[in-house]
Enzyme design. Structure first.
Site, PDB file in Angstrom:
ATOM      1  N   HIS A 252      -2.482 -17.682  -4.490  1.00  0.00           N
ATOM      2  CA  HIS A 252      -1.561 -17.461  -3.412  1.00  0.00           C
ATOM      3  C   HIS A 252      -1.229 -18.768  -2.955  1.00  0.00           C
ATOM      4  O   HIS A 252      -0.441 -19.211  -1.801  1.00  0.00           O
ATOM      5  CB  HIS A 252      -2.384 -16.940  -2.180  1.00  0.00           C
ATOM      6  CG  HIS A 252      -1.310 -16.576  -1.048  1.00  0.00           C
ATOM      7  ND1 HIS A 252      -1.498 -17.233   0.292  1.00  0.00           N
ATOM      8  CD2 HIS A 252      -0.673 -15.675  -0.694  1.00  0.00           C
ATOM      9  CE1 HIS A 252      -0.837 -16.775   1.030  1.00  0.00           C
ATOM     10  NE2 HIS A 252      -0.021 -15.734   0.499  1.00  0.00           N
TER      11      HIS A 252
HETATM   12  C1  LIG Z   1       5.392 -14.459  -0.768  1.00  0.00           C
HETATM   13  O1  LIG Z   1       4.374 -14.956  -0.486  1.00  0.00           O
HETATM   14  C2  LIG Z   1       3.742 -14.126   0.628  1.00  0.00           C
HETATM   15  C3  LIG Z   1       2.514 -14.648   1.015  1.00  0.00           C
HETATM   16  O2  LIG Z   1       2.542 -16.083   1.105  1.00  0.00           O
HETATM   17  C4  LIG Z   1       3.541 -12.680   0.174  1.00  0.00           C
HETATM   18  O3  LIG Z   1       3.342 -12.079   1.281  1.00  0.00           O
HETATM   19  C5  LIG Z   1       4.807 -12.117  -0.196  1.00  0.00           C
HETATM   20  O4  LIG Z   1       4.710 -10.891  -0.656  1.00  0.00           O
HETATM   21  C6  LIG Z   1       5.339 -13.055  -1.176  1.00  0.00           C
HETATM   22  N1  LIG Z   1       6.650 -12.749  -1.383  1.00  0.00           N
HETATM   23  C7  LIG Z   1       7.204 -11.990  -2.500  1.00  0.00           C
HETATM   24  C8  LIG Z   1       8.416 -11.271  -2.687  1.00  0.00           C
HETATM   25  O5  LIG Z   1       6.402 -12.245  -3.683  1.00  0.00           O
END
Ligand SMILES: *[C@@H]1O[C@H](CO)[C@@H](O)[C@H](O)[C@H]1NC(C)=O
Ligand SMILES: *[C@@H]1O[C@H](CO)[C@@H](O)[C@H](O)[C@H]1NC(C)=O
Ligand SMILES: *[C@@H]1O[C@H](CO)[C@@H](O)[C@H](O)[C@H]1NC(C)=O
Ligand SMILES: *[C@@H]1O[C@H](CO)[C@@H](O)[C@H](O)[C@H]1NC(C)=O
Ligand SMILES: *[C@@H]1O[C@H](CO)[C@@H](O)[C@H](O)[C@H]1NC(C)=O
Ligand SMILES: *[C@@H]1O[C@H](CO)[C@@H](O)[C@H](O)[C@H]1NC(C)=O
Length: 356
Positions: A298
């Protein structure tokens, strides 16, 4: 010669014994002030490993040459972030009126998710002399000041980065200006009157205020107490572009390898359309060896492909379509040890013409 070294020893002893507890600063695991540190919290799911606790981390600061695996867990106050945030919790407890703090997170503890504010997480704590700015990727962290230090269960599964930098007070005004673009969701803060009106823009930010006219992005230089220089990229949501390919790579004039969460099909592909390219990282390798996929990470960072450019940036945004329309930023440095550590940790990335 001998007298010289005795004198040096004596000098070092004095430095060591002098109260270091007073100055607000990033702290290492022994509680000593450090100019900066990076923590890479390891994911629970690693390649060729049994499922872990998700609480171990790698650590880097000016005194370590490469990632060091810590013997502490992130949920303890002996971790570097635990030591550092103790200063926040003790500030709250002692109710001193000469310190200010701001805690922000789009995923604040025990509050509904906020799509409207910036996709950004961090802590700013300072007094009239100096303080620190901690930028991190951990949802629901840190706890409210009255609760004391702990690590949320939501921060265990995935990899996470925490980047702490110590600044003189003179830099706080500038950080505040960047936060007008970050548009963070400040879920708890305190700004005693002694900081007004000088920092009234930070008060505005804490109350949800942001920039209201273009340009919708701002680049500035920040310098740590130890003299390390940073380029701070801040964008408001109206700058609707991928911060990595559309701005940072072209501005720093470097090809970038970008590590952002590959959680879904919405991830932007590696991008070779502009003069400087951005390649998505697929797999990370840290000393140990520790191996894991981007889909279990993350954290959000990028690093120059070439050693000569030598940039490393740590920040807030995924490379996804949705994140183009969110406010946030990246903090970049050309510090050689930081670049070496991050560049070496890229074990596989996606070329524009397929994977390699
Ligand atoms: C982008 O990252 C966030 C957390 O940082 C996550 O909740 C989200 O699902 C991510 N978005 C995508 C489209 O992968
Ligand atoms: C940290 O987490 C470990 C593993 O879950 C647990 O055994 C330990 O008690 C925790 N420590 C603190 C201070 O919460
Ligand atoms: C911060 O949190 C404390 C309790 O932890 C609360 O009393 C205070 O009102 C909060 N301040 C702001 C500005 O949200
Ligand atoms: C590469 O990034 C730029 C800037 O965001 C964008 O305009 C362009 O469409 C992207 N190219 C591809 C192939 O996605
Ligand atoms: C992202 O995940 C998809 C599906 O799991 C995979 O096909 C793709 O190679 C991954 N891309 C990166 C950059 O990790
Ligand atoms: C991408 O692939 C091409 C063709 O195999 C190769 O020439 C090029 O060096 C690769 N680029 C990177 C950045 O690895």
């Amino acid at each position: 010669m001998k007298t010289g070294s005795i004198r040096l020893l004596f000098f070092l002893l004095i430095i060591h014994l002098s109260p270091s507890g007073a100055e607000i600063s990033c702290r290492d695991e022994a509680g000593r002030p450090v100019d900066w540190f990076v923590m890479y919290k390891l994911p629970k799911y690693q390649i060729h490993q049994a499922v872990g606790m998700g609480l171990n981390y790698m650590y880097l600061d000016p005194s370590t040459d490469d990632w060091q695996r810590s013997k502490h867990l992130v949920n303890t106050t002996e971790s570097a972030v635990g030591r550092t945030l103790q200063q926040l919790y003790s500030t709250y407890k002692s109710k001193v009126n000469d310190r200010a703090y701001f805690i922000y997170n789009d995923a604040a503890p025990s509050m509904p998710y906020d799509m409207y504010h910036g996709h950004t997480k961090g802590v700013l704590l300072f007094d009239e002399a100096q303080g620190f700015w901690l930028i991190h990727s951990v949802p629901h962290f840190p706890p409210f000041p009255k609760k004391g230090y702990s690590w949320p269960s939501s921060g265990k599964r995935n990899g996470q980065t925490l980047f702490c930098i110590t600044y003189k007070y003179s830099q706080v005004t500038e950080i505040g200006k960047q936060l007008l673009y970050y548009n963070p969701r400040v879920y708890n803060w305190s700004l005693p009157d002694i900081f007004l009106p000088e920092l009234s823009h930070l008060q505005f930010v804490a109350k949800g205020g942001s920039v209201s006219k273009s340009p919708w992005k701002r680049l500035t230089e920040l310098t740590s107490t130890g003299g390390v220089q940073f380029q701070s990229f801040a964008k408001y949501k109206h700058f609707e572009d991928d911060i990595y390919a559309g701005w940072v790579a072209q501005t720093l004039k470097t090809d970038l390898l970008a590590e952002t969460w590959n959680g879904s099909k919405h991830q932007l592909p590696s991008n070779c359309s502009l003069p400087k390219h951005v390649y998505n990282i697929v797999r990370i390798k840290l000393p140990g060896p520790v191996l894991f996929y981007s889909s279990n990470d993350h954290s959000k960072w990028c690093v120059s492909l070439g050693h000569d450019e030598g940039w490393t940036c740590i920040g807030d945004l995924n490379r996804t379509f949705g994140q183009m329309g969110r406010s946030a930023g990246l903090l970049c440095t050309r510090h050689p040890a930081i670049h070496r550590a991050f560049r070496r940790s890229v074990s596989w990335y996606e070329n524009c013409t397929g994977t390699q």
